[in-house]
Design a protein around this motif. Structure first.
Motif, PDB file in Angstrom:
ATOM      1  N   PHE A  15       0.833  -1.196   0.000  1.00 13.93           N
ATOM      2  CA  PHE A  15       0.000   0.000   0.000  1.00 13.93           C
ATOM      3  C   PHE A  15       0.875   1.258   0.000  1.00 13.93           C
ATOM      4  CE2 PHE A  15      -3.012   3.048   1.832  1.00 13.93           C
ATOM      5  CZ  PHE A  15      -4.044   2.862   0.931  1.00 13.93           C
ATOM      6  N   ALA A  16       1.959   1.205   0.782  1.00 10.79           N
ATOM      7  CA  ALA A  16       2.891   2.344   0.808  1.00 10.79           C
ATOM      8  C   ALA A  16       3.509   2.553  -0.569  1.00 10.79           C
ATOM      9  CB  ALA A  16       3.980   2.102   1.843  1.00 10.79           C
ATOM     10  N   LEU A  17       3.829   1.438  -1.232  1.00 10.75           N
ATOM     11  CA  LEU A  17       4.408   1.517  -2.579  1.00 10.75           C
ATOM     12  C   LEU A  17       3.421   2.181  -3.535  1.00 10.75           C
ATOM     13  CD1 LEU A  17       7.071   0.561  -3.789  1.00 10.75           C
ATOM     14  CD2 LEU A  17       5.945  -1.545  -4.464  1.00 10.75           C
ATOM     15  N   MET A  18       2.134   1.830  -3.378  1.00  4.82           N
ATOM     16  CA  MET A  18       1.117   2.446  -4.229  1.00  4.82           C
ATOM     17  C   MET A  18       1.025   3.935  -3.948  1.00  4.82           C
ATOM     18  SD  MET A  18      -1.855  -0.400  -4.351  1.00  4.82           S
ATOM     19  CE  MET A  18      -3.185   0.659  -4.779  1.00  4.82           C
ATOM     20  N   LEU A  19       1.070   4.304  -2.669  1.00  2.00           N
ATOM     21  CA  LEU A  19       1.013   5.731  -2.332  1.00  2.00           C
ATOM     22  C   LEU A  19       2.184   6.474  -2.960  1.00  2.00           C
ATOM     23  CD1 LEU A  19      -0.040   5.960   1.406  1.00  2.00           C
ATOM     24  CD2 LEU A  19      -1.293   6.707  -0.596  1.00  2.00           C
ATOM     25  N   SER A  20       3.334   5.801  -3.044  1.00  2.00           N
ATOM     26  CA  SER A  20       4.496   6.485  -3.610  1.00  2.00           C
ATOM     27  C   SER A  20       4.391   6.605  -5.120  1.00  2.00           C
ATOM     28  CB  SER A  20       5.787   5.787  -3.205  1.00  2.00           C
ATOM     29  OG  SER A  20       5.887   4.565  -3.883  1.00  2.00           O
ATOM     30  N   MET A  21       3.480   5.851  -5.746  1.00  3.87           N
ATOM     31  CA  MET A  21       3.324   5.969  -7.194  1.00  3.87           C
ATOM     32  C   MET A  21       2.084   6.751  -7.584  1.00  3.87           C
ATOM     33  SD  MET A  21       4.415   2.287  -8.721  1.00  3.87           S
ATOM     34  CE  MET A  21       3.201   1.326  -7.893  1.00  3.87           C
ATOM     35  N   LEU A  22       1.272   7.142  -6.586  1.00  2.00           N
ATOM     36  CA  LEU A  22       0.004   7.809  -6.865  1.00  2.00           C
ATOM     37  C   LEU A  22       0.238   9.133  -7.578  1.00  2.00           C
ATOM     38  CD1 LEU A  22      -3.025   7.356  -6.075  1.00  2.00           C
ATOM     39  CD2 LEU A  22      -2.618   8.947  -4.228  1.00  2.00           C
ATOM     40  N   PRO A  23      -0.417   9.348  -8.723  1.00  3.46           N
ATOM     41  CA  PRO A  23      -0.196  10.613  -9.418  1.00  3.46           C
ATOM     42  C   PRO A  23      -0.810  11.790  -8.652  1.00  3.46           C
ATOM     43  CG  PRO A  23      -1.589   9.129 -10.723  1.00  3.46           C
ATOM     44  CD  PRO A  23      -1.326   8.460  -9.420  1.00  3.46           C
TER      45      PRO A  23
END
Lengths: 162, 289
Positions: A15-23
């Motif tokens: 989930f943290a990884l997704m947050l770091s890729m969120l545009p």
């Protein structure tokens, strides 16, 4: 006794990884906290026998792939700071939230420095005027993240320690 | 007490594990930087990243889908009319271009320099934009199955956008010409002066470097790719010279270029096949002067 702490750890890290890729709009990118590192620090401190340098290495590689940096760049930085966390976790746990946040700030700064240093060697060093802003936002976000992840841990992994 | 024992054992092995992993990371970085041998590892790991990226995109795509489904009938009719008019206009222009190209080919054959056949293109959609504020990378939805290769040129309707640097499963990563690690060999259309345009990290500004003060250039000159270095096809627009400064005491002029391609705005891009994948080692094309 231990209820598979791997699952909440992996899910929170992904989930943290997704947050770091969120545009997000341009300027927010400059203050986006380093989610993966923050979550890794928490788990390495709370469950040091489950989440350790190996976890840091794997998620470092994933960060490298997701950000198209040199393979191993984030992995190296994360292994170094998670090693420090694992050496000092007993001490960090008894700090107050504010002290913890400051310590986390130091760790984040070390991580940023290592990444910057590798970029410098491979001659793509970014402009550093705003480079350490994510470290600051990381410090401010730490207390809230700590409480959130602590609740997750208490709920899903009956703790090994404490 | 048991825990203390576990702790001590853990500590010694922790140092060893950390050192091994650190050495391993360094080895990986060297391998990746020097020889680019790790594309397969990157590809494998990108299989984990892809579903995450996909999930992030779902809300945006949903909004877009809703937006498209409730576009009014009138708007569609209007669009249709406008597009038809545009189409007519472009057809007319193309006719002129065809004649020009034929004439060009005839003249070239007279001169004895055969011109290459026109390039093949494929439309790709931008899938996500890299969130690191210090990089200018985008991901497009085409991979090796569609023929994408490392070093392939990417253009939009207005000019050159960049080149592919990683081919993953289901997607490819493109470095835009505005990335500060990117360089492209160019020539000035008006004079034929050759040079290299570097990215600055700012998507509205490129830099033409290593041009002496007395070179024949002026503001408004059109800059296009020279095709030297073999990476990019020749004669595609790169940008327009925006400002020239000639600081006294410096060897070279400092020249700002506004890119022609809409680096921040396009949603669809074109992949261009102009030659077979040659060397995949150097990102910077050696096209300097």
């Amino acid at each position: 006794m231990i209820q598979k702490p791997y699952i909440p750890i992996t899910i929170s890290l992904l989930f943290a990884l997704m947050l770091s890729m969120l545009p997000l709009p341009g300027w927010i990118n400059h203050i986006r906290p380093d989610w993966v590192t923050l979550v890794l620090i928490y788990w390495a401190m709370a469950l040091p026998l489950t989440a350790g340098v190996m976890t840091a290495f794997v998620f470092g590689l994933l960060l490298d792939v997701s950000q198209s940096t040199l393979l191993g760049q984030h992995a190296l930085a994360l292994v170094i700071i998670i090693y420090l966390v694992q050496r000092l976790y007993l001490r960090i746990r008894v700090y107050t939230l504010i002290q913890q946040a400051i310590f986390v700030g130091v760790l984040l700064a070390i991580k940023q420095l290592v990444v910057l240093w590798v970029s410098g060697i491979t001659n793509n060093a970014p402009d550093i005027t705003l480079y350490f802003l994510p470290t600051l936002t990381g410090v401010f976000i730490w207390p809230w993240l700590f409480i959130l992840l602590r609740d997750i841990r208490r709920r899903f992994c009956h703790s090994q320690h404490r | 007490m048991v825990e203390m024992n576990a702790l001590f054992q853990n500590r010694t092995s922790l140092v060893i594990r950390a050192i091994i992993l650190i050495m391993f990371s360094i080895a990986l970085m060297i391998a990746d930087h020097r020889w680019n041998h790790l594309e397969n590892l990157r590809k494998g790991l990108s299989n984990i990243i892809y579903p995450l990226r996909y999930t992030i995109n779902i809300p945006a795509e949903f909004v877009q889908w809703i937006d498209e489904s409730i576009t009014s009938h009138n708007k569609l009719l209007e669009d249709n009319k406008r597009l038809k008019a545009d189409h007519l206009l472009f057809e007319a222009r193309l006719q002129k271009m065809d004649t020009l190209e034929l004439e060009n080919q005839r003249l070239r054959s007279l001169l004895g320099t055969p011109r290459k056949a026109s390039e093949r293109v494929l439309i790709a959609e931008i899938f996500s934009v890299e969130q690191d504020p210090y990089k200018r990378l985008i991901n497009i939805n085409k991979d090796a199955d569609d023929g994408a290769y490392i070093g392939q040129a990417i253009i939009d309707a207005y000019g050159i956008m960049g080149q592919i640097i990683h081919v993953n499963e289901n997607s490819s990563t493109v470095m835009l010409i505005s990335d500060s690690n990117h360089a492209i060999p160019i020539q000035i259309n008006r004079t034929g002066l050759r040079g290299t345009v570097f990215g600055t990290g700012d998507s509205s500004k490129l830099e033409l470097r290593f041009i002496p003060h007395n070179a024949n250039i002026k503001e408004g000159d059109i800059v296009s790719s020279s095709g030297l270095g073999g990476r990019f096809p020749p004669n595609y627009p790169v940008g327009v010279i925006n400002s020239i400064e000639r600081p006294a005491g410096e060897t070279f002029a400092s020249i700002d270029i506004t890119p022609s391609a809409k680096l921040d705005q396009s949603r669809e891009v074109l992949m261009l096949w102009h030659n077979a994948p040659a060397d995949t080692n150097s990102l910077e094309s050696p096209g300097k002067k």
